[in-house]
Design a protein around this motif. Structure first.
Motif, short mmCIF file in Angstrom:
data_model
loop_
_atom_site.label_atom_id
_atom_site.label_comp_id
_atom_site.label_asym_id
_atom_site.label_seq_id
_atom_site.Cartn_x
_atom_site.Cartn_y
_atom_site.Cartn_z
N LYS A 50 24.08 98.88 -50.06
CA LYS A 50 23.12 98.60 -48.99
C LYS A 50 22.54 99.86 -48.36
O LYS A 50 22.06 99.82 -47.22
CB LYS A 50 23.77 97.71 -47.92
N ILE A 51 22.56 100.99 -49.09
CA ILE A 51 21.75 102.12 -48.66
C ILE A 51 20.29 101.70 -48.71
O ILE A 51 19.49 102.04 -47.85
CB ILE A 51 22.02 103.35 -49.55
N LEU A 52 19.96 100.96 -49.76
CA LEU A 52 18.68 100.27 -49.87
C LEU A 52 18.94 98.78 -49.75
O LEU A 52 19.93 98.28 -50.30
CB LEU A 52 18.00 100.59 -51.21
N THR A 53 18.07 98.07 -49.06
CA THR A 53 18.28 96.64 -48.86
C THR A 53 17.45 95.84 -49.86
O THR A 53 16.22 95.92 -49.86
CB THR A 53 17.87 96.22 -47.43
N VAL A 59 25.30 90.46 -53.91
CA VAL A 59 26.29 91.39 -54.44
C VAL A 59 27.64 90.88 -53.95
O VAL A 59 27.98 91.03 -52.77
CB VAL A 59 26.06 92.84 -53.96
N LEU A 60 28.40 90.25 -54.82
CA LEU A 60 29.64 89.59 -54.44
C LEU A 60 30.84 90.42 -54.87
O LEU A 60 30.98 90.78 -56.04
CB LEU A 60 29.72 88.21 -55.09
N LEU A 61 31.72 90.70 -53.92
CA LEU A 61 32.99 91.37 -54.21
C LEU A 61 34.11 90.38 -53.93
O LEU A 61 34.36 90.03 -52.78
CB LEU A 61 33.15 92.63 -53.35
N ALA A 68 25.67 90.73 -46.76
CA ALA A 68 25.75 90.08 -45.45
C ALA A 68 26.69 90.83 -44.52
O ALA A 68 26.86 90.44 -43.36
CB ALA A 68 26.23 88.64 -45.61
N CYS A 69 27.29 91.93 -44.99
CA CYS A 69 28.26 92.69 -44.20
C CYS A 69 27.57 93.84 -43.46
O CYS A 69 26.49 94.30 -43.84
CB CYS A 69 29.35 93.27 -45.10
N SER A 70 28.22 94.32 -42.42
CA SER A 70 27.74 95.50 -41.69
C SER A 70 28.01 96.75 -42.52
O SER A 70 28.87 96.75 -43.41
CB SER A 70 28.45 95.60 -40.34
N PRO A 71 27.29 97.86 -42.24
CA PRO A 71 27.56 99.10 -42.95
C PRO A 71 29.01 99.54 -42.86
O PRO A 71 29.58 100.05 -43.84
CB PRO A 71 26.62 100.10 -42.26
#
Length: 258
Positions: A50-53, A59-61, A68-71
């Motif tokens: 998410k450096i680039l949106t 992107v599932l981990l 959907a997560c914060s930095p």
């Protein structure tokens, strides 16, 4: 497991860089992101953390959508090492300690210092801990930046051309270390790399990108002369040398004659 589903990104609406990119990368494996210049490889790894949106996609981990997560939440799970590492006026110890930033609330704890010391020892950097980053060689500096990423205790490690400024010995040393860490730590490692022979030597999974998407993904079985010739738009063959697969470029004359 890291799963990328229909990822799309563009710097402008009319010029997409990634279109419907989908692939999987498993824990304990090194996955090479391959393809010609302009295929979107570096953009892809920056979208994964998410450096680039991305414009769309997931992107599932392990089922959690990182986009959907914060930095801060992402940095606790994913570490990224850029192509060109900075040479700031920080000591090696302080540089690696920066990797603990996602976990530090007010000031570093004893646990943060313990993690740093453990990583410095494991990566044979203890003797350089008080040296300044801008005094180190390119190979040493790259190793320190990898150590900083590992201090995050990530599940996923993203490397953008980690061997681009290294000599032959340090190229092999760096990738041998990354491959070993993937196996021993159960990391999901994705690395952008141009050298196909280094990729074949140290990676066990491959994602071939072409025209802003994924042309093929899989193990060494997909790394055929026919497919690589199509992706890289020049004739090559894959042969064995001393027990390792090696990509050998062919001249057009040799290709037509074969």
């Amino acid at each position: 497991m890291l799963s990328v589903e229909n990822l799309t990104f563009g710097y402008t609406a009319s010029r997409p860089v990634l279109e419907g990119v989908s692939f999987e990368a498993a824990k304990g494996h090194c996955t090479a992101i391959l393809g010609n210049n302009g295929a979107g490889k570096s953009t892809l790894v920056q979208c994964l953390c998410k450096i680039l949106t991305p414009k769309s996609g997931k992107v599932l981990l392990d089922g959690q959508d990182l986009l959907a997560c914060s930095p801060r939440q992402i940095a606790r799970q994913v570490a990224y090492v850029a192509q060109y590492g900075e040479a700031a006026r920080f000591t090696v110890f302080d540089t690696v300690l920066l990797g603990r930033k996602p976990f530090i609330r007010f000031s570093p704890t004893a646990e943060d210092y313990r993690v740093v010391e453990e990583i410095l020892e494991r990566m044979e950097l203890t003797d350089l801990s008080m040296a300044y980053l801008d005094e180190l060689s390119g190979g040493q500096r790259q190793k320190v930046l990898l150590a900083r990423a590992l201090a995050q205790k990530p599940q996923v490690l993203l490397l953008d051309e980690p061997t681009s400024s290294l000599d032959l010995k340090n190229q092999h040393g760096m990738l041998a270390l990354v491959s070993r860490l993937a196996r021993e730590e159960g990391l999901t490692v994705l690395l952008v790399i141009h050298d196909l022979n280094l990729a074949l030597r140290y990676c066990d999974r491959f994602v071939l990108m072409e025209h802003h998407g994924v042309r093929a993904q899989g193990g060494v079985e997909i790394m055929t002369g026919e497919l690589l010739s199509q992706v890289y738009e020049m004739p090559v063959t894959v042969e064995q040398s001393h027990g390792f697969p090696v990509v050998v470029p062919l001249s057009p004359v040799q290709s037509l004659a074969s």
